[in-house]
Scaffold this motif. Structure first.
Motif, PDB file in Angstrom:
ATOM      1  N   GLU A  89      62.227  51.412  43.709  1.00 36.68           N
ATOM      2  CA  GLU A  89      61.688  50.196  44.324  1.00 36.68           C
ATOM      3  C   GLU A  89      62.785  49.455  45.095  1.00 36.68           C
ATOM      4  N   HIS A  90      63.997  49.477  44.555  1.00 33.39           N
ATOM      5  CA  HIS A  90      65.119  48.837  45.248  1.00 33.39           C
ATOM      6  C   HIS A  90      65.355  49.501  46.608  1.00 33.39           C
ATOM      7  N   PHE A  91      65.328  50.845  46.643  1.00 30.90           N
ATOM      8  CA  PHE A  91      65.549  51.558  47.897  1.00 30.90           C
ATOM      9  C   PHE A  91      64.460  51.241  48.915  1.00 30.90           C
ATOM     10  N   LYS A  92      63.212  51.135  48.453  1.00 31.19           N
ATOM     11  CA  LYS A  92      62.112  50.823  49.367  1.00 31.19           C
ATOM     12  C   LYS A  92      62.311  49.454  50.015  1.00 31.19           C
ATOM     13  N   LEU A  93      62.661  48.461  49.205  1.00 31.85           N
ATOM     14  CA  LEU A  93      62.894  47.126  49.739  1.00 31.85           C
ATOM     15  C   LEU A  93      64.148  47.088  50.607  1.00 31.85           C
ATOM     16  N   LEU A  94      65.152  47.857  50.221  1.00 30.47           N
ATOM     17  CA  LEU A  94      66.387  47.923  51.001  1.00 30.47           C
ATOM     18  C   LEU A  94      66.125  48.465  52.395  1.00 30.47           C
ATOM     19  N   VAL A  95      65.348  49.537  52.478  1.00 30.86           N
ATOM     20  CA  VAL A  95      65.023  50.121  53.779  1.00 30.86           C
ATOM     21  C   VAL A  95      64.280  49.111  54.647  1.00 30.86           C
ATOM     22  N   THR A  96      63.349  48.363  54.070  1.00 28.21           N
ATOM     23  CA  THR A  96      62.601  47.359  54.833  1.00 28.21           C
ATOM     24  C   THR A  96      63.527  46.289  55.388  1.00 28.21           C
ATOM     25  N   ARG A  97      64.472  45.824  54.570  1.00 27.76           N
ATOM     26  CA  ARG A  97      65.412  44.791  55.039  1.00 27.76           C
ATOM     27  C   ARG A  97      66.289  45.320  56.161  1.00 27.76           C
ATOM     28  N   ILE A  98      66.776  46.552  56.007  1.00 29.14           N
ATOM     29  CA  ILE A  98      67.652  47.107  57.041  1.00 29.14           C
ATOM     30  C   ILE A  98      66.880  47.328  58.339  1.00 29.14           C
ATOM     31  N   GLU A  99      65.621  47.759  58.234  1.00 23.46           N
ATOM     32  CA  GLU A  99      64.802  47.947  59.432  1.00 23.46           C
ATOM     33  C   GLU A  99      64.680  46.651  60.225  1.00 23.46           C
ATOM     34  N   LYS A 100      64.471  45.551  59.528  1.00 19.35           N
ATOM     35  CA  LYS A 100      64.365  44.264  60.210  1.00 19.35           C
ATOM     36  C   LYS A 100      65.680  43.903  60.890  1.00 19.35           C
ATOM     37  N   ALA A 101      66.798  44.154  60.209  1.00 18.39           N
ATOM     38  CA  ALA A 101      68.100  43.835  60.794  1.00 18.39           C
ATOM     39  C   ALA A 101      68.372  44.691  62.027  1.00 18.39           C
ATOM     40  N   VAL A 102      68.064  45.981  61.952  1.00 25.07           N
ATOM     41  CA  VAL A 102      68.287  46.879  63.093  1.00 25.07           C
ATOM     42  C   VAL A 102      67.389  46.484  64.261  1.00 25.07           C
ATOM     43  N   GLY A 103      66.142  46.089  63.970  1.00 27.70           N
ATOM     44  CA  GLY A 103      65.254  45.627  65.026  1.00 27.70           C
ATOM     45  C   GLY A 103      65.815  44.413  65.751  1.00 27.70           C
ATOM     46  N   ALA A 104      66.409  43.497  64.994  1.00 29.61           N
ATOM     47  CA  ALA A 104      67.030  42.314  65.614  1.00 29.61           C
ATOM     48  C   ALA A 104      68.237  42.708  66.458  1.00 29.61           C
TER      49      ALA A 104
END
Length: 309
Positions: A16-31
């Protein structure tokens, strides 16, 4: 349970940590895509700071969970895919550049190697056990160990045939110490992903791979640097700095040895690729059917958009 930014479960699998981590990084990369255009935008030092933010997000708590990442292949693949996008932004490349080429040119070791380095530092005692000077020595040792691991991975049969990898590996350590600028058009020439007939044909922007400047059957990066007669004058300046051997390996080696050679290659790339872009736009204006040709996996080639092989 969430504790100090880590999501814990009863089995300590960290899925679950990895799933949330990927979501956070995706948002940062999009920015970052909006902040770091290929043309213009912040200089390389600032891009490295932004990449460091993403790296810190990805490796937060790594000493606790890194041993689980290797067993969670899907999450590991996703995280490395996001790292590729960040590395491409660092080197101002098209989004079709491979993970190996992008991370090498950016001197950005794979995150699964970096998390092993983080774990090793913690096992050595971390910042709580050593003064700052000793900790800095430990960090340098682990950085060298990470580079050695990365180099050994790239020497494997899986990557040996890749053009950029095989050209850079002989000068790997020099590249890791590099402090020179990488430009949008330099990256095109080094990777072969740019305004070349072979690449444009591959992504559906051209019907053939022919060179529009000399009529050769195959217009790729090496043809542009080494053979195309349209760029003879520009090539003579390059030969004065590099020598007559203009293979990618020789060019990279000379660039990393001398600042003047690096600048000569950058100037060649800027001058030649700008002319190729200008000629390409003129052909599109003269041929409406060419303008309507689908862009394949890479749209916006005329107005570069940072962008998997």
């Amino acid at each position: 349970m969430k504790y100090l930014g880590l999501v814990l479960d009863s089995r300590w699998s960290f899925e679950e940590h990895f799933k949330l981590l990927v979501t956070r990084i995706e948002k940062a990369v999009g920015a970052l895509h909006r902040l770091l255009p290929n043309l213009g935008g912040p200089r390389e030092e600032i891009r490295r700071l932004y990449a460091g933010v993403v790296q810190s997000m990805a490796l937060y708590g790594a000493p606790v969970w890194s041993h689980r990442l290797t067993g969670t292949r899907r999450c590991k693949t996703k995280i490395l895919s996001l790292q590729r996008r960040v590395a491409i932004l660092m080197v101002r490349g098209y989004r079709t550049i491979s993970f190996e080429a992008a991370t090498l040119l950016a001197s950005f070791p794979p995150l699964d190697i970096l998390d092993s380095r983080t774990r090793a530092l913690r096992q050595s005692g971390g910042s709580a056990s050593y003064p700052a000077s000793v900790l800095e020595v430990l960090r340098r040792q682990e950085q060298r160990r990470a580079h050695t691991t990365w180099y050994a991975r790239l020497r494997g049969d899986r990557y040996a045939h890749k053009r950029v990898v095989s050209a850079i590996l002989p000068a790997f350590e020099a590249l890791m110490r590099r402090k020179r600028r990488v430009t949008f058009r330099l990256t095109q020439v080094l990777t072969g992903h740019g305004y070349f007939g072979e690449y444009l044909c591959r992504i559906g922007r051209e019907a053939t791979a022919v060179c529009h400047h000399c009529g050769a059957d195959q217009d790729d990066a090496q043809h542009t640097v080494e053979a195309c007669p349209a760029w003879t004058a520009e090539r003579q300046v390059l030969v004065q700095q590099i020598g007559r051997n203009l293979s990618l390996r020789a060019v990279v080696s000379a660039m990393l040895r001398r600042e003047s050679a690096w600048e000569a290659v950058v100037n060649f790339c800027e001058t030649v690729i700008v002319q190729k872009e200008t000629a390409g736009r003129a052909r599109e204006r003269a041929d409406p059917a060419r303008r309507r040709r689908p862009a394949g996996r890479l749209h916006g080639l005329q107005a570069p958009v940072p962008g998997a092989e």
